[in-house]
Design a protein around this motif. Structure first.
Motif, PDB file in Angstrom:
ATOM      1  N   ARG A  85       2.974  -7.969   0.930  1.00  0.00           N
ATOM      2  CA  ARG A  85       4.092  -7.200   1.505  1.00  0.00           C
ATOM      3  C   ARG A  85       3.831  -6.765   2.944  1.00  0.00           C
ATOM      4  NH1 ARG A  85       2.660  -4.183  -2.799  1.00  0.00           N
ATOM      5  NH2 ARG A  85       2.945  -2.187  -1.728  1.00  0.00           N
ATOM      6  N   LYS A 102       5.152  -2.962   2.835  1.00  0.00           N
ATOM      7  CA  LYS A 102       6.455  -2.466   2.405  1.00  0.00           C
ATOM      8  C   LYS A 102       6.282  -1.670   1.121  1.00  0.00           C
ATOM      9  CE  LYS A 102      10.217  -4.829   2.529  1.00  0.00           C
ATOM     10  NZ  LYS A 102      11.256  -5.871   2.300  1.00  0.00           N
ATOM     11  N   LYS A 114       8.621   0.453  -8.715  1.00  0.00           N
ATOM     12  CA  LYS A 114       8.137  -0.105  -9.975  1.00  0.00           C
ATOM     13  C   LYS A 114       8.827   0.578 -11.155  1.00  0.00           C
ATOM     14  CE  LYS A 114       3.472  -1.724  -8.812  1.00  0.00           C
ATOM     15  NZ  LYS A 114       2.033  -1.576  -9.165  1.00  0.00           N
ATOM     16  N   LYS A 152       7.822   4.991  -7.016  1.00  0.00           N
ATOM     17  CA  LYS A 152       7.778   4.380  -5.688  1.00  0.00           C
ATOM     18  C   LYS A 152       6.321   4.281  -5.255  1.00  0.00           C
ATOM     19  CE  LYS A 152       9.615   4.781  -0.988  1.00  0.00           C
ATOM     20  NZ  LYS A 152      10.466   5.566  -0.064  1.00  0.00           N
ATOM     21  N   ILE A 208       7.300  -0.369  -2.553  1.00  0.00           N
ATOM     22  CA  ILE A 208       7.964  -1.051  -3.661  1.00  0.00           C
ATOM     23  C   ILE A 208       8.344  -0.036  -4.740  1.00  0.00           C
ATOM     24  CG2 ILE A 208       6.864  -3.291  -3.320  1.00  0.00           C
ATOM     25  CD1 ILE A 208       4.945  -2.616  -5.592  1.00  0.00           C
TER      26      ILE A 208
END
Length: 231
Positions: free
Chosen positions: A37, A64, A68, A119, A66
């Motif tokens: 990422r 970046k 989950k 997050k 992500i």
């Protein structure tokens, strides 16, 4: 966005080294950056007889973030008939470090389950590049690799220095006993003193002023012009 450089300084490399690593290593490295990422514009690769240079341009300083989704117990197990969370739901929320009231209900494979939505913030790029680079290197078959001390690492030729920077910050890399820093070297005959690189953007000008034509395409053109002038 920032820039990074990784320069591996070696003893004299075989003439096939640059094109071999361009074909075998560079695609693995760039793909691994994407998988982790890390956004970037370009990863350029240059080489000379004594150095291998990777320059990343317009690189994101962080991975970046992500989102989950972690599935927990089915709704019928996690919520009782009175609409209260049961012990399995509470334990699941605790295991995910969230409040039980923050659990969501989602349908997974036709069944409603409790889900923790988390997050995951991206790590600073300069911290994870070393692992990405070295793990990518492990995936490449190095023909006629060498050991040069008592460390269990090998490479095409003994490594003598590693310059590694993200903008002006040293990327903490280590290969065998060689640790990264912000120093490179000029031409071994014409200017062999150690050169300090304070920022990635300084690299091209500083090494060129110390008689290193690091770009193989520029170097080839330079040699061709010299040969033409001799005829």
């Amino acid at each position: 966005m920032g820039n990074f450089i990784i320069e591996i300084g070696c003893e004299d490399l075989p003439d096939w080294t640059g094109e071999y690593l361009k074909e075998k290593f560079l695609p693995i490295f760039t793909s691994s950056l994407k998988d982790n990422r890390i956004e970037f514009e370009t990863i350029d690769f240059f080489y000379t007889v004594r150095r291998l240079i990777f320059i990343g341009k317009n690189v994101s300083p962080f991975q970046k973030d992500i989102i989950k989704e972690i599935s927990g117990p089915p709704v019928e197990v996690g919520i009782d008939n009175e609409g209260k969370y049961t012990l399995p739901a509470i334990k699941f929320a605790e295991s995910q470090n969230i409040k039980v009231n923050d659990l969501k209900i989602k349908e997974k494979k036709g069944k409603k389950v409790l889900v923790a939505i988390k997050k995951e913030k991206g790590v600073a790029t300069y911290k994870i590049i070393p692992n990405i680079f070295l793990e990518s290197l492990k995936k490449v078959e190095i023909p006629k690799s060498m050991k040069w001390d008592d460390e269990p690492v090998k490479f095409i030729r003994p490594i003598r220095w590693i310059l590694a920077l993200f903008d002006n910050k040293v990327i903490p890399m280590k290969y065998g006993k060689i640790k990264s820093n912000k120093f490179t070297y000029g031409h071994r005959v014409l200017s062999s003193e150690r050169i300090e690189i304070e920022n990635v953007t300084e690299y091209p000008d500083k090494v060129m002023k110390n008689f290193v034509i690091f770009d193989q395409n520029v170097r080839e053109k330079f040699i061709e012009e010299k040969l033409v002038n001799l005829t």
